[in-house]
Design an enzyme around this catalytic site. Structure first.
Site, PDB file in Angstrom:
ATOM      1  N   ASN A   1      47.107  39.843  31.642  1.00  0.00           N
ATOM      2  CA  ASN A   1      46.761  41.256  31.458  1.00  0.00           C
ATOM      3  C   ASN A   1      47.956  42.193  31.645  1.00  0.00           C
ATOM      4  OD1 ASN A   1      46.659  40.544  34.193  1.00  0.00           O
ATOM      5  ND2 ASN A   1      45.418  42.331  34.669  1.00  0.00           N
TER       6      ASN A   1
ATOM      7  N   GLU B   1      46.642  36.411  44.415  1.00  0.00           N
ATOM      8  CA  GLU B   1      46.125  37.732  44.021  1.00  0.00           C
ATOM      9  C   GLU B   1      45.049  37.454  42.988  1.00  0.00           C
ATOM     10  OE1 GLU B   1      47.055  40.458  45.353  1.00  0.00           O
ATOM     11  OE2 GLU B   1      49.039  40.068  46.176  1.00  0.00           O
TER      12      GLU B   1
ATOM     13  N   CYS C   1      42.867  43.921  37.363  1.00  0.00           N
ATOM     14  CA  CYS C   1      42.226  43.348  38.553  1.00  0.00           C
ATOM     15  C   CYS C   1      41.613  44.447  39.409  1.00  0.00           C
ATOM     16  CB  CYS C   1      43.240  42.539  39.339  1.00  0.00           C
ATOM     17  SG  CYS C   1      44.725  43.470  39.722  1.00  0.00           S
TER      18      CYS C   1
ATOM     19  N   GLU D   1      32.902  39.659  38.029  1.00  0.00           N
ATOM     20  CA  GLU D   1      33.988  40.365  37.354  1.00  0.00           C
ATOM     21  C   GLU D   1      33.844  40.154  35.838  1.00  0.00           C
ATOM     22  OE1 GLU D   1      37.987  38.717  37.579  1.00  0.00           O
ATOM     23  OE2 GLU D   1      38.734  40.718  38.054  1.00  0.00           O
TER      24      GLU D   1
ATOM     25  N   GLU E   1      51.437  41.058  48.363  1.00  0.00           N
ATOM     26  CA  GLU E   1      52.697  41.228  47.638  1.00  0.00           C
ATOM     27  C   GLU E   1      53.179  42.658  47.840  1.00  0.00           C
ATOM     28  OE1 GLU E   1      51.247  39.598  43.627  1.00  0.00           O
ATOM     29  OE2 GLU E   1      53.207  38.667  43.876  1.00  0.00           O
TER      30      GLU E   1
END
Ligand code: NAD
Length: 483
Positions: free
Chosen positions: A154, A252, A286, A387, A464
């Site tokens: 993405n 992630e 996300c 999702e 991160e």
């Protein structure tokens, strides 16, 4: 811009462009036309990349490079990205269909990430720790050696910069496995890094399938740490392998983020925030604010504004002037989104906007889907819990703060959340109670490389970005000098 050359684009191992018996095709989701064939890594290439990375990381040229010299190299990579920004942006656009302005902004952001970690690299210190006797004790930070970075489709370059820059700044060699949908920006990054003077083998780029190259890389005994961004199911599979190897991982993962509008909010600002939060990037983000919670007292008026703005979104070819939403990144993913919207209707949902492909003939060959708003669903509906990773917003209502927090936290995920209110005390109270790694107040999707980012619950492990984003790629060592 289809590639007319017949041989697949090679992969980068040990500073050399290497072909493979296997290849993967990338498709432009806006047109359905083939872009490139790209060499896909198998076991032989994964072994060769790990070997070359270990050789390179032990060479004095890299091992003994001083932090400020490594920082200078990272800045040269950033300069190379700026120089080739148009090409990088175009490669991303034709492989995942994001609109041109967003692709350009993401390239600029990725170059800025390299510059940020150049700064962290040459300023971050080791520590002298309080002695409890006649000795000097220190904490020193050292690289793992060889780490793997595995990225999704993405926002490929954003994720790649977010992993490669801190991992190199930390002194590692990196094997980057980009998504099979978007391998080209990573290959271009590899070329730019070589040109900038990164020693061969310090960054290897191995396109390939997740179930093959990705799986082999994670399981390889020579890989000491994995940094992964992608779906929760893939993250869980990687964590299982990492458990057997006792190897650290940063994950992630997915999200189903609540976006909250209180009765006292600036409704026009909130509408703009909610629209950007879900429909930017065709919802393939996300942190997309995919569950909208509106206070019951303002639901009707807010929905009127929201639906009018949603229907006015310009869905077009990603390089068309004024395009606000491009296609879905792949035809298979559009099929999945369509099937989830059908499922939502079967569970009693009502499509309030979109819910279908656009009528425009010019878009008929692409994987386009209209921005979609669904109401009338209960908390157990699949579209509320899972999702979708597409331009689909589900609308829910809340009565009071306790009800809101309970509903917002009733999710397996915990990546992000947003709240629109004029009451800063309420914003603070609710933000503290939300189970999410990032909370936005009167804004949404505001992201900064200097602020740690990651998920609660099934949205991931580790953080991160920020200074700690460099430490993610290091292990600490205690050193004692007798005095
Ligand atoms: P995906 O999990 O299918 O693939 C991601 C990457 O992992 C790809 O490179 C793929 O080839 C590889 N892969 C897949 N299975 C693997 C395995 N078993 N071992 C090793 N590698 C494997 O995800 P996707 O469809 O590319 O991306 C969409 C997902 O990514 C969504 O769920 C989205 O929420 C998530 N995402 C999360 C973040 C974040 O920062 N939290 C950011 C972007 C995307």
């Amino acid at each position: 811009m289809p590639d007319t050359s017949s041989s697949p684009k090679p992969m980068l191992i040990d500073g050399v462009w290497v072909s493979s018996a296997e290849s993967i095709a990338t498709i432009d989701p806006a047109t359905g036309l083939a872009n490139f064939e790209v060499a896909a890594a198998g076991a032989g290439q994964v072994d060769a990349a790990v070997e070359s990375a270990w050789r390179a990381v032990r060479q004095p040229a890299w091992r003994d490079m001083l932090a400020h010299q490594r920082a200078a190299l990272l800045r040269r990579i950033a300069d190379g990205m700026d120089k080739h920004a148009e090409r990088l942006a175009r490669l991303q656009m034709i492989e995942n269909g994001k609109v041109w302005a967003e692709c350009k902004a993401q390239v600029a952001g990725a170059a800025a990430t390299f510059r940020y970690y150049a700064g962290v690299c040459e300023t971050v210190s080791a520590e002298v720790t309080p002695a409890r006797g006649n000795y000097l004790s220190m904490t020193q930070y050292e690289p793992y050696g060889v780490v793997a970075a595995i990225t999704p489709w993405n926002s490929p370059l954003t994720m790649e910069a977010q992993k490669v820059a801190p991992a190199l700044a930390a002194g590692n060699a990196v094997i980057l496995k980009p998504s099979e949908v978007t391998p080209s920006p990573a290959l271009e990054l590899g070329r730019i890094a070589l040109e900038a003077g990164l020693p061969p083998g310090i960054l290897n780029v191995l396109p390939g399938l997740g179930g093959n190259a990705g799986r082999l890389l994670v399981a390889h005994p020579g890989v000491r740490m994995v940094s992964f961004t992608g779906g929760t199911a893939s993250g869980r599979a990687i964590a299982r392998v990492a458990a057997d190897k006792l190897m650290p991982v940063a994950l992630e993962l997915g999200g189903k983020s609540p976006h909250i509008v209180c009765a006292d909010a600036d409704l026009d600002a909130a509408v703009a925030g909610v629209i950007g939060g879900i429909f930017e990037g065709s919802g393939q983000s996300c942190v997309a604010g995919s569950r909208l919670f509106v206070h019951r007292d303002i639901q009707a008026v807010f929905l009127d504004k929201l639906l009018a703005r949603t229907r006015a979104i310009r869905v077009d070819l990603p390089d068309a002037q004024g395009a606000q939403m491009g296609p879905i990144a792949s035809f298979a993913h559009r099929d999945r989104i369509e099937s989830m919207v059908r499922g939502a209707c079967e569970e009693g949902g009502e499509v309030l906007a979109g819910g279908r492909r656009p009528d425009d003939e010019r878009l008929a060959q692409g994987a386009f889907y209209l921005p979609t708003v669904i109401g009338g669903l209960g908390p157990q509906a699949c579209a509320v819990r899972e999702e979708i990773f597409g331009p689909v917003l589900v609308v829910l209502a809340f009565e009071d703060e306790d009800d809101l927090v309970a509903q917002a936290n009733d999710s397996a995920y915990g990546l992000a959340a947003g709240i629109w209110t004029a009451d800063y005390r309420r914003a603070w109270r609710v933000a503290r109670q939300l189970e999410a790694g990032s909370v936005w107040i009167n804004t949404y999707k505001q992201l900064s490389i200097s602020t740690p980012f990651g998920g609660y619950k099934q949205s991931g492990l580790g953080r991160e970005k920020g200074v700690s984003g460099l430490r993610l790629y290091q292990q600490s060592k205690g050193i004692y000098f007798a005095m």
